[in-house]
Scaffold this motif. Structure first.
Motif, mmCIF file in Angstrom:
data_model
loop_
_atom_site.group_PDB
_atom_site.id
_atom_site.type_symbol
_atom_site.label_atom_id
_atom_site.label_comp_id
_atom_site.label_asym_id
_atom_site.label_seq_id
_atom_site.Cartn_x
_atom_site.Cartn_y
_atom_site.Cartn_z
ATOM 1 N N THR A 178 60.557 13.157 39.168
ATOM 2 C CA THR A 178 60.057 14.458 38.715
ATOM 3 C C THR A 178 60.653 14.755 37.347
ATOM 4 O OG1 THR A 178 61.866 15.825 39.585
ATOM 5 C CG2 THR A 178 60.096 15.226 41.117
ATOM 6 N N GLU A 179 60.107 15.750 36.678
ATOM 7 C CA GLU A 179 60.596 16.106 35.343
ATOM 8 C C GLU A 179 61.989 16.717 35.389
ATOM 9 O OE1 GLU A 179 58.489 20.521 34.973
ATOM 10 O OE2 GLU A 179 57.783 18.838 33.742
ATOM 11 N N ASP A 180 62.476 17.045 36.572
ATOM 12 C CA ASP A 180 63.815 17.629 36.706
ATOM 13 C C ASP A 180 64.883 16.589 37.040
ATOM 14 O OD1 ASP A 180 62.804 20.229 36.292
ATOM 15 O OD2 ASP A 180 62.209 20.360 38.397
ATOM 16 N N TRP A 181 64.516 15.346 37.099
ATOM 17 C CA TRP A 181 65.474 14.309 37.467
ATOM 18 C C TRP A 181 66.669 14.265 36.518
ATOM 19 C CZ3 TRP A 181 63.904 8.657 38.995
ATOM 20 C CH2 TRP A 181 63.595 8.616 40.356
ATOM 21 N N SER A 182 67.837 14.022 37.104
ATOM 22 C CA SER A 182 69.033 13.697 36.326
ATOM 23 C C SER A 182 69.179 12.181 36.319
ATOM 24 C CB SER A 182 70.267 14.336 36.954
ATOM 25 O OG SER A 182 70.545 13.734 38.216
ATOM 26 N N ASP A 185 69.987 10.980 39.760
ATOM 27 C CA ASP A 185 68.783 10.773 40.571
ATOM 28 C C ASP A 185 68.143 9.434 40.239
ATOM 29 O OD1 ASP A 185 68.985 13.354 41.734
ATOM 30 O OD2 ASP A 185 67.963 14.245 40.011
ATOM 31 N N PRO A 303 64.817 11.190 32.481
ATOM 32 C CA PRO A 303 65.833 11.954 33.208
ATOM 33 C C PRO A 303 66.768 12.637 32.215
ATOM 34 C CG PRO A 303 65.561 9.785 34.181
ATOM 35 C CD PRO A 303 64.781 9.779 32.901
ATOM 36 N N ASP A 306 72.537 17.464 32.348
ATOM 37 C CA ASP A 306 72.707 18.925 32.320
ATOM 38 C C ASP A 306 71.474 19.622 31.764
ATOM 39 O OD1 ASP A 306 75.310 18.652 33.332
ATOM 40 O OD2 ASP A 306 76.158 18.441 31.316
ATOM 41 N N GLY A 307 70.304 19.148 32.171
ATOM 42 C CA GLY A 307 69.055 19.774 31.752
ATOM 43 C C GLY A 307 68.550 19.353 30.388
ATOM 44 N N HIS A 309 66.789 16.746 28.219
ATOM 45 C CA HIS A 309 65.910 15.594 28.426
ATOM 46 C C HIS A 309 65.497 14.958 27.100
ATOM 47 C CE1 HIS A 309 65.290 16.201 32.794
ATOM 48 N NE2 HIS A 309 65.485 17.472 32.494
ATOM 49 N N ASN A 386 60.771 16.846 23.107
ATOM 50 C CA ASN A 386 62.137 16.388 23.384
ATOM 51 C C ASN A 386 62.638 15.395 22.338
ATOM 52 O OD1 ASN A 386 62.628 17.792 25.879
ATOM 53 N ND2 ASN A 386 61.204 16.393 26.877
#
Length: 434
Positions: A178-182, A185, A303, A306-307, A309, A386
Motif C-alpha cells: 500500500t502507499e502507506d508501507w514503511s 513492511d 515505501p 517516518d512518512g 516517501h 515525491n
C-alpha cells in the motif's frame, strides 16, 4: 521508444568535460543585436530521439513553422545515439556549429552550463503563463544545475516506484503493498515472498556497481535525512543516515537472503516478468515489457521512512544555446515553451508512453488512455511529487557514482560493512570532487 533515460551510462560526461571547458572560451559570430520578431530565423534542433518519437517531433516543428512563417526549424536526431550528443555538442562549441536547442541527459547539465554557451531563461520562466510550478521540483532543479541560471526546459521525467508481481504475492499469501508501507513492511513482505525451493526472491537489486546500483540507493539515503553532498560540495553519503540506509539492504541481502543480486542490471526485470521476483523498484520504461509479457503487476509509491516517501527522478532536458543573436534566442525560447506546454506534451511524451511533464496533464483524456494501456502510469505520474531532491549534475558525479556503486555492491555481497565501505567510498569520491 525512448523510455529509459534516467539511468543511462554517464561515463561519457567525463570524456568530454575537458573539451567543453576548453571550447567555452571560443567566440560565436555576432547576430542580431536587437529583437525583430518578424525577421526570418532558422533554428537547429537536435532531438536525441529516433523512430516514432522523432516523427512526432518533426510534425510538431512543422506545425510551429506554419503558425510562425518567419521561423524555419532544422530538425534532426543530432547523432546516431543520444549518448553521442554531448560529444557532438562539445565539438560544435569548438567549431561554432552547435544547435539552438538540443536534448540532453540531466547528468550533462552542469557541463553544459559551464561551457558559457547556454542561454539563461530564468527571468522568462517567471512569467505566470509558463506555469513553471507544474514541473516537478526535480525537473526544475535539473535545468538549474548551479541554481544561478535556467539553461532550458524539462524534456522527459520519470521516477522510481515500487512495482509488485501479483502472482508471486498471491502464491505466497502476502497482502499487496500500500502507499502507506514503511521499509519495515517492505522487508517483512520480501522475506515472506522468498522461496528457496522455487528460486523466488522478494526483491532485486543491482550489484553491478553502475549508476543503476547508485540511483536505487538515493531514496533510502534521502528518506533517512542524508545528503549526497555537503555544503562544500564534498561527499556526505557516509553519514549515519547513509549507514542506516545501506544496513537495511545489507540485512535483507545477507541475513534474510530475500534479494536477488543482479550483476547485469537487466536480468532482474526478466525474472520479475516471469514471476520469479516479487518486487522491484523501477520506472515507466518497464511497463511496456511487463504488458508484453502479460505479467500481472501493480504499482505504488516507494515505501517510506517516518512518512517520507521520497523517490529519485532522472529528468532530461531541452538545453538552449546562445548564438549572440536576439532573434534566434527569442524563437528558441518561444518554440521550447510551446513544445513543453501541456497541450503539446500530450501529443508526444504522453502519446509515446512517457510520463507527462506537467502535473496538469495527469487528469487529461490523453493520459487516461495511456493508463488504460499501461496500468500504473498514473501512480508513477503522481509519484513525481515525491521527486524532491536532485541527483548532482556536477563534473565529479561520475567518480562519486563509481565509488559508492562499488561500495554498495561489495556490502550486499558480504564483502564489507556499511560504515567502513561508505567512508572509503567518500574518500575516493572526494578525490574526484576536489
Amino acid at each position: 521508444m525512448h523510455r529509459f533515460t534516467a539511468a543511462r551510462p554517464i561515463a561519457a560526461v567525463a570524456a568530454v568535460a575537458a573539451v567543453i571547458a576548453l571550447s567555452g572560451c571560443g567566440a560565436s559570430q555576432q547576430g542580431a543585436t536587437t529583437l525583430d520578431k518578424d525577421a526570418k530565423v532558422e533554428l537547429t534542433w537536435w532531438t536525441g530521439q529516433s523512430e516514432q518519437a522523432q516523427t512526432m517531433l518533426e510534425d510538431l516543428a512543422a506545425e510551429f513553422e506554419k503558425d510562425h512563417p518567419n521561423v524555419t526549424i532544422d530538425v534532426s536526431p543530432g547523432s546516431s545515439s543520444t549518448e553521442e550528443l554531448l560529444q557532438k555538442i562539445s565539438a560544435g562549441f569548438a567549431g561554432g556549429s552547435y544547435p539552438d536547442i538540443s536534448y540532453a541527459f540531466g547528468s550533462w547539465a552542469s557541463q553544459l552550463e559551464s561551457s558559457g554557451r547556454t542561454l539563461d531563461i530564468t527571468e522568462q520562466v517567471t512569467d505566470p503563463e509558463v506555469k513553471w510550478d507544474e514541473f516537478s521540483e526535480s525537473a526544475r532543479g535539473t535545468v538549474q544545475p548551479t541554481g544561478e541560471k535556467t539553461i532550458g526546459f524539462p524534456a522527459i521525467v520519470d521516477n522510481l516506484s515500487l512495482i509488485y508481481n501479483k502472482t508471486v504475492f498471491d502464491e505466497a499469501g502476502v497482502e499487496y503493498p500500500t502507499e502507506d508501507w514503511s521499509w519495515d513492511d517492505f522487508r517483512e513482505a520480501a522475506d515472506d515472498l522468498t522461496d528457496e525451493s522455487t528460486n523466488t526472491y522478494g526483491y532485486a537489486y543491482s550489484v553491478s556497481g553502475s549508476e543503476e546500483t547508485v540511483w536505487q540507493f538515493w531514496p533510502h539515503l534521502w528518506q533517512e535525512g542524508g545528503d549526497i553532498l555537503d555544503d562544500e560540495g564534498l561527499a556526505a553519503f557516509d553519514s549515519e543516515a547513509g549507514v542506516r540506509a545501506l544496513t537495511l539492504l545489507q540485512e535483507m541481502a545477507i541475513d534474510d537472503k530475500s534479494i536477488y543480486l543482479d550483476q547485469t542490471d537487466t536480468k532482474f526485470a526478466q525474472l520479475f516478468a516471469s514471476d520469479r521476483i516479487g518486487m522491484m523498484t523501477s520506472g515507466p520504461w518497464q511497463l511496456y515489457d511487463l504488458n508484453t509479457a502479460k505479467t500481472d503487476y501493480g504499482v505504488v509509491q516507494l515505501p517510506g521512512t517516518d512518512g517520507d516517501h521520497q523517490t529519485v527522478s532522472g529528468p532530461d532536458i531541452w538545453a538552449l544555446f546562445d548564438h549572440k543573436d536576439k532573434n534566434r534566442e527569442y524563437w528558441s525560447y518561444e518554440f521550447t515553451k510551446w513544445l513543453t506546454s501541456a497541450e503539446q506534451d500530450e501529443r508526444w511524451n504522453v502519446a509515446i508512453g512517457n510520463l507527462p511533464l506537467r502535473s496538469s496533464e495527469v487528469d487529461s483524456d490523453a493520459f487516461k488512455e495511456q493508463v488504460e494501456a499501461y496500468p500504473g502510469l498514473d501512480v508513477m505520474a503522481a509519484n513525481n511529487e515525491n521527486a524532491i531532491n536532485v541527483r548532482p549534475t556536477i563534473k565529479g558525479y561520475v567518480g562519486l557514482s563509481e565509488s559508492i556503486g562499488n561500495a554498495i555492491s561489495e556490502v550486499l555481497q558480504g564483502q564489507g560493512e556499511p560504515k567502513a565501505a561508505l567512508e572509503e567510498a567518500a574518500e575516493k569520491a572526494n578525490t574526484t570532487l576536489k
